[in-house]
Design a protein around this motif. Structure first.
Motif, PDB file in Angstrom:
ATOM      1  N   LYS A  24       0.834  -1.204   0.000  1.00  0.00           N
ATOM      2  CA  LYS A  24       0.000   0.000   0.000  1.00  0.00           C
ATOM      3  C   LYS A  24       0.870   1.256   0.000  1.00  0.00           C
ATOM      4  O   LYS A  24       0.593   2.215  -0.727  1.00  0.00           O
ATOM      5  N   PHE A  25       1.948   1.261   0.807  1.00  0.00           N
ATOM      6  CA  PHE A  25       2.823   2.428   0.834  1.00  0.00           C
ATOM      7  C   PHE A  25       3.438   2.676  -0.534  1.00  0.00           C
ATOM      8  O   PHE A  25       3.479   3.812  -1.003  1.00  0.00           O
ATOM      9  N   VAL A  26       3.903   1.622  -1.195  1.00  0.00           N
ATOM     10  CA  VAL A  26       4.514   1.773  -2.518  1.00  0.00           C
ATOM     11  C   VAL A  26       3.500   2.350  -3.501  1.00  0.00           C
ATOM     12  O   VAL A  26       3.812   3.276  -4.256  1.00  0.00           O
ATOM     13  N   SER A  27       2.254   1.864  -3.476  1.00  0.00           N
ATOM     14  CA  SER A  27       1.255   2.377  -4.423  1.00  0.00           C
ATOM     15  C   SER A  27       0.887   3.830  -4.110  1.00  0.00           C
ATOM     16  O   SER A  27       0.737   4.642  -5.013  1.00  0.00           O
ATOM     17  N   VAL A  28       0.769   4.170  -2.841  1.00  0.00           N
ATOM     18  CA  VAL A  28       0.452   5.552  -2.459  1.00  0.00           C
ATOM     19  C   VAL A  28       1.647   6.453  -2.761  1.00  0.00           C
ATOM     20  O   VAL A  28       1.485   7.576  -3.231  1.00  0.00           O
ATOM     21  N   TYR A  29       2.836   5.945  -2.517  1.00  0.00           N
ATOM     22  CA  TYR A  29       4.043   6.720  -2.781  1.00  0.00           C
ATOM     23  C   TYR A  29       4.139   7.092  -4.260  1.00  0.00           C
ATOM     24  O   TYR A  29       4.489   8.209  -4.599  1.00  0.00           O
ATOM     25  N   GLN A  30       3.797   6.150  -5.112  1.00  0.00           N
ATOM     26  CA  GLN A  30       3.868   6.410  -6.548  1.00  0.00           C
ATOM     27  C   GLN A  30       2.918   7.528  -6.962  1.00  0.00           C
ATOM     28  O   GLN A  30       3.163   8.214  -7.940  1.00  0.00           O
ATOM     29  N   SER A  31       1.854   7.740  -6.192  1.00  0.00           N
ATOM     30  CA  SER A  31       0.912   8.812  -6.507  1.00  0.00           C
ATOM     31  C   SER A  31       1.425  10.174  -6.047  1.00  0.00           C
ATOM     32  O   SER A  31       0.811  11.197  -6.335  1.00  0.00           O
ATOM     33  N   GLN A  32       2.525  10.189  -5.304  1.00  0.00           N
ATOM     34  CA  GLN A  32       3.149  11.398  -4.777  1.00  0.00           C
ATOM     35  C   GLN A  32       2.205  12.169  -3.851  1.00  0.00           C
ATOM     36  O   GLN A  32       2.297  13.387  -3.711  1.00  0.00           O
ATOM     37  N   LEU A  33       1.316  11.439  -3.174  1.00  0.00           N
ATOM     38  CA  LEU A  33       0.353  12.027  -2.257  1.00  0.00           C
ATOM     39  C   LEU A  33       1.029  12.782  -1.120  1.00  0.00           C
ATOM     40  O   LEU A  33       0.539  13.808  -0.667  1.00  0.00           O
ATOM     41  N   PHE A  34       2.175  12.296  -0.665  1.00  0.00           N
ATOM     42  CA  PHE A  34       2.845  12.888   0.486  1.00  0.00           C
ATOM     43  C   PHE A  34       4.055  13.733   0.096  1.00  0.00           C
ATOM     44  O   PHE A  34       4.878  14.067   0.930  1.00  0.00           O
ATOM     45  N   GLN A  35       4.159  14.084  -1.145  1.00  0.00           N
ATOM     46  CA  GLN A  35       5.340  14.762  -1.677  1.00  0.00           C
ATOM     47  C   GLN A  35       5.702  16.039  -0.913  1.00  0.00           C
ATOM     48  O   GLN A  35       6.863  16.320  -0.686  1.00  0.00           O
ATOM     49  N   ASP A  36       4.721  16.797  -0.483  1.00  0.00           N
ATOM     50  CA  ASP A  36       5.002  18.085   0.150  1.00  0.00           C
ATOM     51  C   ASP A  36       4.931  18.047   1.676  1.00  0.00           C
ATOM     52  O   ASP A  36       4.917  19.083   2.323  1.00  0.00           O
ATOM     53  N   GLN A  37       4.871  16.846   2.260  1.00  0.00           N
ATOM     54  CA  GLN A  37       4.786  16.725   3.710  1.00  0.00           C
ATOM     55  C   GLN A  37       6.070  16.153   4.293  1.00  0.00           C
ATOM     56  O   GLN A  37       6.691  15.293   3.685  1.00  0.00           O
ATOM     57  N   LYS A  38       6.434  16.622   5.473  1.00  0.00           N
ATOM     58  CA  LYS A  38       7.544  16.008   6.201  1.00  0.00           C
ATOM     59  C   LYS A  38       7.024  14.722   6.831  1.00  0.00           C
ATOM     60  O   LYS A  38       6.027  14.738   7.552  1.00  0.00           O
ATOM     61  N   ILE A  39       7.730  13.623   6.554  1.00  0.00           N
ATOM     62  CA  ILE A  39       7.252  12.283   6.891  1.00  0.00           C
ATOM     63  C   ILE A  39       8.214  11.564   7.832  1.00  0.00           C
ATOM     64  O   ILE A  39       9.432  11.674   7.697  1.00  0.00           O
ATOM     65  N   MET A  40       7.637  10.773   8.743  1.00  0.00           N
ATOM     66  CA  MET A  40       8.388   9.804   9.538  1.00  0.00           C
ATOM     67  C   MET A  40       7.828   8.425   9.185  1.00  0.00           C
ATOM     68  O   MET A  40       6.611   8.229   9.199  1.00  0.00           O
ATOM     69  N   LEU A  41       8.717   7.509   8.844  1.00  0.00           N
ATOM     70  CA  LEU A  41       8.310   6.130   8.621  1.00  0.00           C
ATOM     71  C   LEU A  41       8.683   5.313   9.847  1.00  0.00           C
ATOM     72  O   LEU A  41       9.816   5.409  10.337  1.00  0.00           O
ATOM     73  N   LEU A  42       7.739   4.512  10.343  1.00  0.00           N
ATOM     74  CA  LEU A  42       7.996   3.620  11.479  1.00  0.00           C
ATOM     75  C   LEU A  42       7.790   2.178  11.037  1.00  0.00           C
ATOM     76  O   LEU A  42       6.814   1.862  10.346  1.00  0.00           O
ATOM     77  N   PHE A  43       8.714   1.333  11.455  1.00  0.00           N
ATOM     78  CA  PHE A  43       8.675  -0.087  11.117  1.00  0.00           C
ATOM     79  C   PHE A  43       8.803  -0.907  12.396  1.00  0.00           C
ATOM     80  O   PHE A  43       9.437  -0.467  13.356  1.00  0.00           O
ATOM     81  N   THR A  44       8.266  -2.127  12.385  1.00  0.00           N
ATOM     82  CA  THR A  44       8.442  -3.018  13.526  1.00  0.00           C
ATOM     83  C   THR A  44       9.686  -3.889  13.364  1.00  0.00           C
ATOM     84  O   THR A  44      10.209  -4.393  14.347  1.00  0.00           O
TER      85      THR A  44
END
Length: 168
Positions: free
Chosen positions: A70-90
């Motif tokens: 889901k992240f890869v598909s949303v990322y490709q849409s550049q939905l978060f391009q202008d936001q400062k992001i933190m990615l968290l993983f387990t």
């Protein structure tokens, strides 16, 4: 070509506690992120955990819980391009999955991986098994800095050095 250049990634962090006090206060303040994206196959399939994590985000910060796909598909849409992001993983395997999909991550902070049977303690808050070590080695081979800190003001310790001592 890697697709990570357009992501305004402030922090990628592995911490199996996900959004908790250190993340909600110290890390979000230090990175000034607008969105926390939890990338976890397991958590994304658990509606209660997903809801609780979204509620745990500090005021003014949005939180999402998604699978790698889901992240890869949303990322490709550049939905978060202008936001400062933190990615968290387990776990590091999810970071590996993003790298394999062509998403550039230059540095990963390791903040906590709890001890479980079959894991070896590397620090008092990081325990790994052979699968974790293999994932961390993959990341290092792909130029990803692996640094250990609980909070932003802690001194950086490089995970590769700790793994070399523990897994000779």
């Amino acid at each position: 070509m890697c697709r990570g250049e357009k992501l305004n990634l402030q922090l990628a962090r592995i911490d199996d506690r996900l959004i908790h006090g250190q993340v909600a206060t110290a890390w979000t303040k230090a990175t000034n992120v607008a969105r926390i994206i939890v990338i976890s196959e397991e958590v994304a399939k658990d509606p209660l955990r997903k809801f609780l994590l979204q509620e745990a985000a500090p005021p003014g910060v949005k939180a999402n819980v998604v699978t790698v796909e889901k992240f890869v598909s949303v990322y490709q849409s550049q939905l978060f391009q202008d936001q400062k992001i933190m990615l968290l993983f387990t776990q590091p395997q999810e970071v590996v999955a993003l790298i394999q999909q062509g998403i550039a991550i230059k540095s990963v902070n390791i903040g906590g991986m709890r001890f479980q049977v079959g894991k070896k303690m590397v620090t008092n808050f990081i325990s790994v098994d052979e699968e974790d070590v293999a994932a961390f080695r993959f990341l290092a081979e792909h130029g990803v800095e692996l640094e250990v800190r609980k909070v932003p003001n802690d001194r950086k310790i490089y995970l590769n050095e700790l793994l070399e001592k523990s897994f000779k």
